[in-house]
Design a protein around this motif. Sequence first.
Motif, short mmCIF file in Angstrom:
data_model
loop_
_atom_site.label_atom_id
_atom_site.label_comp_id
_atom_site.label_asym_id
_atom_site.label_seq_id
_atom_site.Cartn_x
_atom_site.Cartn_y
_atom_site.Cartn_z
N VAL A 1 -19.87 11.41 0.57
CA VAL A 1 -18.90 11.13 1.63
C VAL A 1 -17.77 10.28 1.05
N TYR A 2 -16.54 10.69 1.32
CA TYR A 2 -15.35 10.02 0.82
C TYR A 2 -14.47 9.60 1.99
N VAL A 3 -13.54 8.68 1.70
CA VAL A 3 -12.43 8.41 2.61
C VAL A 3 -11.24 9.14 2.03
N MET A 4 -10.54 9.89 2.87
CA MET A 4 -9.37 10.63 2.42
C MET A 4 -8.13 10.13 3.13
N ILE A 5 -7.08 9.91 2.35
CA ILE A 5 -5.77 9.55 2.89
C ILE A 5 -4.88 10.77 2.72
N THR A 6 -4.21 11.16 3.79
CA THR A 6 -3.32 12.31 3.71
C THR A 6 -2.20 12.18 4.73
N LYS A 7 -1.10 12.84 4.46
CA LYS A 7 0.00 12.87 5.43
C LYS A 7 -0.14 14.07 6.38
N ARG A 8 -1.04 14.98 6.05
CA ARG A 8 -1.24 16.16 6.88
C ARG A 8 -2.27 15.88 7.96
N LYS A 9 -2.13 16.55 9.08
CA LYS A 9 -3.16 16.49 10.11
C LYS A 9 -4.17 17.59 9.79
N LEU A 10 -5.39 17.17 9.51
CA LEU A 10 -6.43 18.13 9.15
C LEU A 10 -7.23 18.50 10.40
N LEU A 11 -7.38 19.80 10.61
CA LEU A 11 -8.12 20.28 11.77
C LEU A 11 -9.50 20.79 11.41
N SER A 12 -9.66 21.22 10.15
CA SER A 12 -10.97 21.69 9.71
C SER A 12 -11.13 21.39 8.23
N ALA A 13 -12.36 21.48 7.77
CA ALA A 13 -12.65 21.22 6.36
C ALA A 13 -11.96 22.24 5.44
N PHE B 1 3.60 4.95 8.39
CA PHE B 1 4.33 5.91 7.57
C PHE B 1 3.68 7.29 7.60
N ARG B 2 2.92 7.56 8.65
CA ARG B 2 2.31 8.84 8.99
C ARG B 2 1.18 9.27 8.05
N TYR B 3 0.54 8.33 7.39
CA TYR B 3 -0.67 8.65 6.66
C TYR B 3 -1.83 8.64 7.64
N ARG B 4 -2.77 9.54 7.44
CA ARG B 4 -3.96 9.63 8.28
C ARG B 4 -5.19 9.40 7.42
N PHE B 5 -6.26 8.98 8.07
CA PHE B 5 -7.50 8.65 7.37
C PHE B 5 -8.63 9.52 7.90
N SER C 1 -4.80 13.42 -0.45
CA SER C 1 -4.34 14.80 -0.39
C SER C 1 -2.90 14.80 0.11
N ILE C 2 -2.07 15.51 -0.58
CA ILE C 2 -0.65 15.54 -0.20
C ILE C 2 -0.38 16.74 0.68
N PRO D 1 0.81 -1.23 0.00
CA PRO D 1 0.00 0.00 0.00
C PRO D 1 0.84 1.27 0.00
N LEU D 2 2.03 1.21 0.58
CA LEU D 2 2.90 2.38 0.56
C LEU D 2 3.35 2.67 -0.87
N LEU D 3 3.70 1.63 -1.60
CA LEU D 3 4.10 1.81 -3.00
C LEU D 3 2.93 2.33 -3.83
N VAL D 4 1.74 1.84 -3.58
CA VAL D 4 0.55 2.30 -4.30
C VAL D 4 0.29 3.77 -3.98
N ALA D 5 0.41 4.16 -2.72
CA ALA D 5 0.16 5.55 -2.33
C ALA D 5 1.18 6.50 -2.98
N VAL D 6 2.43 6.10 -3.00
CA VAL D 6 3.47 6.93 -3.61
C VAL D 6 3.24 7.08 -5.10
N GLU D 7 2.97 5.98 -5.78
CA GLU D 7 2.72 6.03 -7.23
C GLU D 7 1.44 6.79 -7.56
#
Length: 167
Positions: free
Chosen positions: A138-150, A124-128, A166-167, A49-55
């Motif tokens: 409604v979606y599932v989002m994968i991101t390396k950032r910590k999201l605090l608001s929309a 690897f510090r991805y958040r969901f 989201s990168i 999954p890490l390789l898939v996320a990077v690609e």
Amino acid sequence: MNSFLRTLLFASSLAPAILIGAAAQIWNVGTNFEVYCWIAASALTCLLPLLVAVEASKRTAQTPFVAKKIESQDWLLVVFVVSYFVPLVTKISNLQTLGLIFLVAAVLAATLEAIPVHPVLHLFRYRFYKVEGDNGVVYVMITKRKLLSAKDIKTVQQLSPQLLMSI
């Protein structure tokens, strides 16, 4: 995301359980070539999954996105982490049986319309996040950032009809 890729995603999220089962096999019985093969296969599956996320982040176009609300889904990691201890609790000594059980579980889970939160990606510090777009979807989002608001979400990459990155 087609069912084959979803099955691979679920299988890779369950792969650490096979790794723990192989480690328990070494602890209880000792080492042999077969156990080393199971360790290598599960370790490679964990990295998938890490390789898939990077690609995916390199090959998918960014599109503007407006989110109404977001909600962290990291608490769902507990379910997968608990499943990693199944080999220790059940005392299954045959790794082929354990592998088959988890493959069947991955296929069954893939028939659901859910996208799993992935413990290996979390390492690897991805958040969901569960994200509701301004269109009500409604979606599932994968991101390396910590999201605090929309409002923290400006652009996304759509990996499937239900999965955003989201990168």
